[in-house]
Scaffold this motif. Structure first.
Motif, PDB file in Angstrom:
ATOM      1  N   ALA A 109       5.874  -3.412 -50.219  1.00  0.00           N
ATOM      2  CA  ALA A 109       4.893  -2.328 -50.306  1.00  0.00           C
ATOM      3  C   ALA A 109       3.569  -2.850 -50.849  1.00  0.00           C
ATOM      4  CB  ALA A 109       5.426  -1.204 -51.193  1.00  0.00           C
ATOM      5  N   LEU A 110       3.629  -3.756 -51.830  1.00  0.00           N
ATOM      6  CA  LEU A 110       2.422  -4.368 -52.371  1.00  0.00           C
ATOM      7  C   LEU A 110       1.715  -5.197 -51.299  1.00  0.00           C
ATOM      8  CD1 LEU A 110       3.935  -5.516 -55.776  1.00  0.00           C
ATOM      9  CD2 LEU A 110       2.221  -3.728 -55.502  1.00  0.00           C
ATOM     10  N   PHE A 111       2.487  -5.995 -50.571  1.00  0.00           N
ATOM     11  CA  PHE A 111       1.915  -6.853 -49.535  1.00  0.00           C
ATOM     12  C   PHE A 111       1.282  -6.008 -48.433  1.00  0.00           C
ATOM     13  CE2 PHE A 111       1.866  -9.359 -45.691  1.00  0.00           C
ATOM     14  CZ  PHE A 111       1.481 -10.623 -46.104  1.00  0.00           C
ATOM     15  N   LEU A 112       1.980  -4.959 -48.001  1.00  0.00           N
ATOM     16  CA  LEU A 112       1.461  -4.112 -46.930  1.00  0.00           C
ATOM     17  C   LEU A 112       0.183  -3.404 -47.364  1.00  0.00           C
ATOM     18  CD1 LEU A 112       1.739  -2.985 -44.088  1.00  0.00           C
ATOM     19  CD2 LEU A 112       3.299  -1.237 -44.990  1.00  0.00           C
ATOM     20  N   ALA A 113       0.115  -2.988 -48.623  1.00  0.00           N
ATOM     21  CA  ALA A 113      -1.103  -2.359 -49.140  1.00  0.00           C
ATOM     22  C   ALA A 113      -2.273  -3.343 -49.093  1.00  0.00           C
ATOM     23  CB  ALA A 113      -0.873  -1.857 -50.556  1.00  0.00           C
ATOM     24  N   GLU A 114      -2.015  -4.587 -49.495  1.00  0.00           N
ATOM     25  CA  GLU A 114      -3.066  -5.606 -49.455  1.00  0.00           C
ATOM     26  C   GLU A 114      -3.497  -5.875 -48.017  1.00  0.00           C
ATOM     27  OE1 GLU A 114      -1.760  -8.176 -53.408  1.00  0.00           O
ATOM     28  OE2 GLU A 114      -0.768  -8.553 -51.496  1.00  0.00           O
ATOM     29  N   TRP A 115      -2.533  -5.949 -47.108  1.00  0.00           N
ATOM     30  CA  TRP A 115      -2.866  -6.169 -45.692  1.00  0.00           C
ATOM     31  C   TRP A 115      -3.703  -5.019 -45.155  1.00  0.00           C
ATOM     32  CZ3 TRP A 115      -1.894  -3.492 -41.164  1.00  0.00           C
ATOM     33  CH2 TRP A 115      -2.167  -4.193 -39.972  1.00  0.00           C
ATOM     34  N   ALA A 116      -3.390  -3.791 -45.564  1.00  0.00           N
ATOM     35  CA  ALA A 116      -4.150  -2.623 -45.108  1.00  0.00           C
ATOM     36  C   ALA A 116      -5.610  -2.711 -45.553  1.00  0.00           C
ATOM     37  CB  ALA A 116      -3.516  -1.344 -45.638  1.00  0.00           C
ATOM     38  N   LEU A 117      -5.837  -3.183 -46.771  1.00  0.00           N
ATOM     39  CA  LEU A 117      -7.210  -3.310 -47.256  1.00  0.00           C
ATOM     40  C   LEU A 117      -7.988  -4.350 -46.461  1.00  0.00           C
ATOM     41  CD1 LEU A 117      -6.659  -3.129 -51.130  1.00  0.00           C
ATOM     42  CD2 LEU A 117      -7.354  -1.303 -49.568  1.00  0.00           C
ATOM     43  N   ASP A 118      -7.288  -5.371 -45.933  1.00  0.00           N
ATOM     44  CA  ASP A 118      -7.930  -6.396 -45.104  1.00  0.00           C
ATOM     45  C   ASP A 118      -8.094  -5.944 -43.656  1.00  0.00           C
ATOM     46  OD1 ASP A 118      -8.273  -8.244 -47.114  1.00  0.00           O
ATOM     47  OD2 ASP A 118      -6.546  -9.473 -46.575  1.00  0.00           O
ATOM     48  N   ASN A 119      -7.359  -4.914 -43.258  1.00  0.00           N
ATOM     49  CA  ASN A 119      -7.330  -4.499 -41.843  1.00  0.00           C
ATOM     50  C   ASN A 119      -7.535  -2.987 -41.730  1.00  0.00           C
ATOM     51  OD1 ASN A 119      -6.240  -7.066 -40.191  1.00  0.00           O
ATOM     52  ND2 ASN A 119      -5.209  -6.987 -42.182  1.00  0.00           N
ATOM     53  N   GLN A 120      -8.637  -2.531 -42.262  1.00  0.00           N
ATOM     54  CA  GLN A 120      -8.877  -1.093 -42.356  1.00  0.00           C
ATOM     55  C   GLN A 120      -9.101  -0.423 -41.004  1.00  0.00           C
ATOM     56  OE1 GLN A 120     -11.365   0.342 -45.515  1.00  0.00           O
ATOM     57  NE2 GLN A 120     -10.892  -1.382 -46.861  1.00  0.00           N
ATOM     58  N   GLN A 121      -9.309  -1.219 -39.956  1.00  0.00           N
ATOM     59  CA  GLN A 121      -9.510  -0.625 -38.631  1.00  0.00           C
ATOM     60  C   GLN A 121      -8.275   0.139 -38.161  1.00  0.00           C
ATOM     61  OE1 GLN A 121      -9.268  -3.858 -39.309  1.00  0.00           O
ATOM     62  NE2 GLN A 121      -8.118  -4.989 -37.749  1.00  0.00           N
ATOM     63  N   TYR A 122      -7.116  -0.189 -38.702  1.00  0.00           N
ATOM     64  CA  TYR A 122      -5.896   0.526 -38.305  1.00  0.00           C
ATOM     65  C   TYR A 122      -5.693   1.821 -39.100  1.00  0.00           C
ATOM     66  CZ  TYR A 122      -4.514  -3.691 -35.780  1.00  0.00           C
ATOM     67  OH  TYR A 122      -4.453  -4.755 -34.897  1.00  0.00           O
ATOM     68  N   PHE A 123      -6.593   2.094 -40.056  1.00  0.00           N
ATOM     69  CA  PHE A 123      -6.400   3.244 -40.933  1.00  0.00           C
ATOM     70  C   PHE A 123      -7.612   4.174 -40.999  1.00  0.00           C
ATOM     71  CE2 PHE A 123      -3.831  -0.317 -42.315  1.00  0.00           C
ATOM     72  CZ  PHE A 123      -2.566   0.258 -42.341  1.00  0.00           C
ATOM     73  N   ASN A 124      -8.812   3.637 -40.838  1.00  0.00           N
ATOM     74  CA  ASN A 124     -10.001   4.482 -40.899  1.00  0.00           C
ATOM     75  C   ASN A 124     -10.035   5.467 -39.738  1.00  0.00           C
ATOM     76  OD1 ASN A 124     -10.879   3.152 -43.176  1.00  0.00           O
ATOM     77  ND2 ASN A 124     -12.233   1.753 -42.077  1.00  0.00           N
ATOM     78  N   ASN A 125     -10.243   6.744 -40.059  1.00  0.00           N
ATOM     79  CA  ASN A 125     -10.361   7.811 -39.051  1.00  0.00           C
ATOM     80  C   ASN A 125      -9.132   7.898 -38.144  1.00  0.00           C
ATOM     81  OD1 ASN A 125     -13.088   8.411 -39.901  1.00  0.00           O
ATOM     82  ND2 ASN A 125     -13.700   6.535 -38.841  1.00  0.00           N
ATOM     83  N   ARG A 126      -7.968   7.570 -38.702  1.00  0.00           N
ATOM     84  CA  ARG A 126      -6.725   7.632 -37.938  1.00  0.00           C
ATOM     85  C   ARG A 126      -5.688   8.469 -38.678  1.00  0.00           C
ATOM     86  NH1 ARG A 126      -4.392   2.550 -34.966  1.00  0.00           N
ATOM     87  NH2 ARG A 126      -5.918   2.325 -33.306  1.00  0.00           N
ATOM     88  N   ALA A 127      -4.780   9.058 -37.914  1.00  0.00           N
ATOM     89  CA  ALA A 127      -3.612   9.730 -38.498  1.00  0.00           C
ATOM     90  C   ALA A 127      -2.539   8.672 -38.721  1.00  0.00           C
ATOM     91  CB  ALA A 127      -3.101  10.823 -37.571  1.00  0.00           C
ATOM     92  N   VAL A 128      -2.058   8.574 -39.951  1.00  0.00           N
ATOM     93  CA  VAL A 128      -1.116   7.523 -40.323  1.00  0.00           C
ATOM     94  C   VAL A 128       0.195   8.149 -40.779  1.00  0.00           C
ATOM     95  CG1 VAL A 128      -0.701   5.508 -41.797  1.00  0.00           C
ATOM     96  CG2 VAL A 128      -3.049   6.069 -41.085  1.00  0.00           C
ATOM     97  N   LEU A 129       1.298   7.650 -40.247  1.00  0.00           N
ATOM     98  CA  LEU A 129       2.636   8.061 -40.674  1.00  0.00           C
ATOM     99  C   LEU A 129       3.285   6.887 -41.377  1.00  0.00           C
ATOM    100  CD1 LEU A 129       5.275   9.790 -40.698  1.00  0.00           C
ATOM    101  CD2 LEU A 129       5.749   8.864 -38.399  1.00  0.00           C
ATOM    102  N   GLU A 130       3.779   7.126 -42.591  1.00  0.00           N
ATOM    103  CA  GLU A 130       4.521   6.091 -43.307  1.00  0.00           C
ATOM    104  C   GLU A 130       5.986   6.482 -43.381  1.00  0.00           C
ATOM    105  OE1 GLU A 130       4.424   3.371 -47.354  1.00  0.00           O
ATOM    106  OE2 GLU A 130       3.502   5.371 -47.435  1.00  0.00           O
ATOM    107  N   LEU A 131       6.858   5.581 -42.961  1.00  0.00           N
ATOM    108  CA  LEU A 131       8.302   5.792 -43.031  1.00  0.00           C
ATOM    109  C   LEU A 131       8.830   5.215 -44.341  1.00  0.00           C
ATOM    110  CD1 LEU A 131       9.203   4.617 -39.396  1.00  0.00           C
ATOM    111  CD2 LEU A 131       8.771   6.970 -40.154  1.00  0.00           C
ATOM    112  N   GLY A 132       9.664   5.963 -45.045  1.00  0.00           N
ATOM    113  CA  GLY A 132      10.243   5.471 -46.295  1.00  0.00           C
ATOM    114  C   GLY A 132       9.182   5.185 -47.332  1.00  0.00           C
TER     115      GLY A 132
END
Length: 320
Positions: free
Chosen positions: A142-165
């Protein structure tokens, strides 16, 4: 003896702050820095500076690490101070007085500082397994994925995001705090985890109009329910840990990949290679191509693991 530069000193003090509030292993802290400063200056100034970044930090008064962790942390500082030939400072004993005699609880707070300022604060259970679930603590992927998200914000900005578990919410709250998702759906199936998720979302003052917490049972969720989510991005961290649930998880991921154009990412700490290999083999047998994302990630959060962490993106195989 080399005197640390200002930048080195600030880095080490920040490390103490980050590791203290995330309740990281005490052995991971830069104790050599403390010993060198104590011996070199013949004063306890560095102890006071560390205490200001930890026990006397404003965050500690409201969201403290566990009583046991703070006791152990202060004991280590006392050892270093005494070993240098200095008497323990009044500042250090003031901090110790706050935890001596304090009652232990089953809950604690962990805080993770964000590069843009502020922090993600989570209430967690002290025990790794509690109330029949492992979902009440933060795990390494979860820590690693959060860090990756901060480096790859194009997959999250202005998008609907579903997190499993979603667990206690570290990844999702980081994304909501630092990116700009149009909507973020936290999900889990355990009632106590869902309750804790809602508490942590409120604790971090997320925009209630932009987030939802939903019960999502992987084995029974309908196609209509998945379609109604309309996710542009689907993420999951540390969900591949039990061979019993792998088949159900793979079935769900196959349905998501086949029925939507969402970008789907799964991040795993590979503790049991056989379990993880079974997961990836079932995905490939089910018509899913795996893309391992191996680009370096900017490390932000302390992480106490030597486990290999793998992040994969799922694609539907194109029929030959």
């Amino acid at each position: 003896m080399t005197t640390p530069t200002v930048s080195e000193k600030e880095r080490d003090l920040k490390t103490f702050r980050d590791y203290f509030f995330s309740m990281s292993r005490l052995a991971s802290l830069p104790w050599n820095f403390v010993e060198e400063k104590l011996v070199g200056s013949k004063s306890s100034e560095v102890i006071s500076q560390i205490l200001n970044e930890t026990c006397f930090h404003r965050l500690c008064s409201e969201f403290p690490p566990s009583v046991r962790y703070r006791r152990l942390f202060l004991s280590e500082l006392i050892k270093r101070e005494e070993a240098s030939g200095l008497d323990p400072s009044d500042h250090l004993y003031d901090a110790l007085a706050q935890v001596i005699g304090a009652a232990e609880t089953t809950l604690c707070y962990k805080s993770y500082f964000l590069p843009g300022g502020g922090a993600v604060t989570l209430q967690e259970n002290v025990a790794v397994i509690s109330e029949g679930t492992t979902g009440l603590v933060t795990w390494e992927a979860a820590l690693f994925l959060a860090e990756w998200a901060l480096d790859n914000q194009q997959y999250f900005n202005n998008r609907a995001v579903l997190e499993l578990g979603s667990g206690v919410g570290l990844t999702g709250i980081t994304v909501c705090s630092s990116c700009r998702p149009s909507e973020f759906i936290f999900s889990d199936c355990h009632p106590r985890v869902l309750h804790k998720l809602r508490e942590n979302i409120a604790l971090n003052k997320l925009d209630r109009q932009a987030v939802r917490v939903e019960e999502l049972d992987w084995s029974s969720v309908t196609e209509e329910r998945l379609a109604a989510v309309r996710a542009d991005t689907v993420i999951a961290a540390d969900v591949v840990y039990d061979p019993v649930v792998v088949e159900t998880l793979v079935s769900l991921l196959r349905r998501i990949v086949a029925s939507s154009r969402a970008d789907v990412f799964v991040c795993s700490a590979v503790r049991n290679p056989d379990t993880y290999r079974g997961f990836t083999e079932q995905l490939e047998a089910g018509g899913i191509r795996l893309e391992v994302l191996s680009d370096p990630v900017t490390r932000i959060f302390p992480c106490n693991t030597d486990s290999h962490i793998e992040l994969i993106k799922l694609h539907q195989k194109i029929p030959q």
